[in-house]
Design a protein around this motif. Sequence first.
Motif, PDB file in Angstrom:
ATOM      1  N   PRO A  17      -7.125 -12.162   6.073  1.00  0.00           N
ATOM      2  CA  PRO A  17      -5.684 -12.348   6.255  1.00  0.00           C
ATOM      3  C   PRO A  17      -4.941 -11.046   5.926  1.00  0.00           C
ATOM      4  N   PRO A  18      -3.662 -10.972   6.221  1.00  0.00           N
ATOM      5  CA  PRO A  18      -2.893  -9.781   5.840  1.00  0.00           C
ATOM      6  C   PRO A  18      -2.881  -9.631   4.320  1.00  0.00           C
ATOM      7  N   LEU A  19      -3.163  -8.423   3.847  1.00  0.00           N
ATOM      8  CA  LEU A  19      -3.244  -8.165   2.413  1.00  0.00           C
ATOM      9  C   LEU A  19      -2.154  -7.203   1.996  1.00  0.00           C
ATOM     10  N   ARG A  20      -1.765  -7.280   0.704  1.00  0.00           N
ATOM     11  CA  ARG A  20      -0.818  -6.338   0.114  1.00  0.00           C
ATOM     12  C   ARG A  20      -1.316  -5.975  -1.269  1.00  0.00           C
ATOM     13  N   SER A  21      -0.844  -4.867  -1.784  1.00  0.00           N
ATOM     14  CA  SER A  21      -1.190  -4.477  -3.146  1.00  0.00           C
ATOM     15  C   SER A  21      -0.657  -5.537  -4.109  1.00  0.00           C
ATOM     16  N   GLY A  22      -1.448  -5.858  -5.106  1.00  0.00           N
ATOM     17  CA  GLY A  22      -1.045  -6.851  -6.092  1.00  0.00           C
ATOM     18  C   GLY A  22      -1.549  -8.248  -5.799  1.00  0.00           C
ATOM     19  N   ASP A  23      -2.104  -8.474  -4.618  1.00  0.00           N
ATOM     20  CA  ASP A  23      -2.651  -9.792  -4.301  1.00  0.00           C
ATOM     21  C   ASP A  23      -3.927 -10.034  -5.100  1.00  0.00           C
ATOM     22  N   THR A  24      -4.105 -11.240  -5.582  1.00  0.00           N
ATOM     23  CA  THR A  24      -5.368 -11.628  -6.194  1.00  0.00           C
ATOM     24  C   THR A  24      -6.198 -12.266  -5.101  1.00  0.00           C
ATOM     25  N   VAL A  25      -7.373 -11.704  -4.837  1.00  0.00           N
ATOM     26  CA  VAL A  25      -8.192 -12.146  -3.715  1.00  0.00           C
ATOM     27  C   VAL A  25      -9.594 -12.506  -4.184  1.00  0.00           C
ATOM     28  N   ARG A  26     -10.240 -13.313  -3.383  1.00  0.00           N
ATOM     29  CA  ARG A  26     -11.654 -13.649  -3.569  1.00  0.00           C
ATOM     30  C   ARG A  26     -12.368 -13.188  -2.302  1.00  0.00           C
ATOM     31  N   VAL A  27     -13.225 -12.175  -2.437  1.00  0.00           N
ATOM     32  CA  VAL A  27     -13.905 -11.557  -1.298  1.00  0.00           C
ATOM     33  C   VAL A  27     -15.327 -12.094  -1.238  1.00  0.00           C
TER      34      VAL A  27
END
Length: 134
Positions: A18-28
């Motif tokens: 999905p579109p990402l931005r700095s500061g996002d908490t993600v699970r890769v």
Amino acid sequence: MSNLVQNLIKVTPNPNIPPLRSGDTVRVHNRIVEGDRERIQVFQGVVMRLSGSGANARFTVRRIAAHGVGVERTFFLASPRLEKVEVLRHAHVRRKQLYYLRGRSGKSARLRDKRFVKELAVEEKPAAEGDAQK
């Protein structure tokens, strides 16, 4: 010459990102090959930076591992090894690259959550026949 090379390299973006931005908490979810076996490894953390464009577009994720040691991994956006990326939270940040998180630990390393205001959907009711005559 660089335009020629860019035209030859056709990059198909990974539809599972999905579109990402700095500061996002993600699970890769990343596919790992060990010998003749393949497994999916999950890496969860905060997106520290987005860099590059086209085939070189990548993002760096940082998480705190055991004993307070910070671990950063960089993933390519067009990589077929990325199974999927889930965005868990959005944070309010005022910078594009969050290198200052490297020097922080504990509560000072937390990011403020971004608040989204849900718009109230006000549906227009058609005027009744009796109301229109008044």
